[in-house]
Scaffold this motif. Structure first.
Motif, PDB file in Angstrom:
ATOM      1  N   ASP A  54      37.138  36.872  32.935  1.00 56.99           N
ATOM      2  CA  ASP A  54      36.844  36.551  34.336  1.00 56.99           C
ATOM      3  C   ASP A  54      35.343  36.423  34.588  1.00 56.99           C
ATOM      4  O   ASP A  54      34.921  35.796  35.553  1.00 56.99           O
ATOM      5  CB  ASP A  54      37.422  37.621  35.262  1.00 56.99           C
ATOM      6  CG  ASP A  54      38.936  37.625  35.232  1.00 56.99           C
ATOM      7  OD1 ASP A  54      39.523  36.596  34.855  1.00 56.99           O
ATOM      8  OD2 ASP A  54      39.536  38.665  35.567  1.00 56.99           O
ATOM      9  N   THR A  55      34.530  37.037  33.729  1.00 58.49           N
ATOM     10  CA  THR A  55      33.086  37.006  33.929  1.00 58.49           C
ATOM     11  C   THR A  55      32.442  35.741  33.365  1.00 58.49           C
ATOM     12  O   THR A  55      31.238  35.580  33.434  1.00 58.49           O
ATOM     13  CB  THR A  55      32.430  38.238  33.280  1.00 58.49           C
ATOM     14  OG1 THR A  55      32.718  38.224  31.875  1.00 58.49           O
ATOM     15  CG2 THR A  55      32.943  39.515  33.916  1.00 58.49           C
ATOM     16  N   GLY A  56      33.245  34.869  32.782  1.00 55.87           N
ATOM     17  CA  GLY A  56      32.715  33.607  32.290  1.00 55.87           C
ATOM     18  C   GLY A  56      32.457  33.580  30.796  1.00 55.87           C
ATOM     19  O   GLY A  56      32.133  32.535  30.252  1.00 55.87           O
ATOM     20  N   GLY A  57      32.588  34.696  30.119  1.00 56.79           N
ATOM     21  CA  GLY A  57      32.368  34.711  28.682  1.00 56.79           C
ATOM     22  C   GLY A  57      33.597  34.233  27.921  1.00 56.79           C
ATOM     23  O   GLY A  57      34.730  34.464  28.330  1.00 56.79           O
TER      24      GLY A  57
END
Length: 99
Positions: A54-57
């Motif tokens: 969810d954090t983009g990683g």
């Protein structure tokens, strides 16, 4: 000194436009993997796992064949000005056995 960053991972299906789709479906069947633009050999039975958070990683887990593996410290453990540790130990051993 370089800055650490993620790699560029390409999972590619190389197919001629004249080749038929797999089972009539428009799916990608990868047959080429590249890391930072360089092709790497992947075992035919390997599974490529891709996970997005969810954090983009994004992380990917895959097996590749290794041509050469080197594991070493970035800096030597002993300063070049010092004698090698085994030579120092031999000297101490010889000195301790002198009458």
């Amino acid at each position: 000194m370089s800055t650490a960053r993620g790699v560029d991972l390409e999972i590619v299906e190389q197919k001629l436009r004249t080749e038929p789709l797999v089972d009539g479906l428009n799916v990608i069947v990868p047959n080429d993997v590249r890391i930072n633009g360089l092709p790497v050999l992947v075992p035919s039975d390997t599974t490529i796992e891709i996970e997005a958070s969810d954090t983009g990683g994004v992380t990917a887990r895959l097996s590749v064949f290794v041509g050469r593996l080197t594991v070493h410290p970035e800096r030597p453990a002993v300063d070049d000005g010092d004698p090698p540790i085994y030579a120092q130990l031999l000297l101490e051993l010889a000195e301790s056995h002198q009458p």
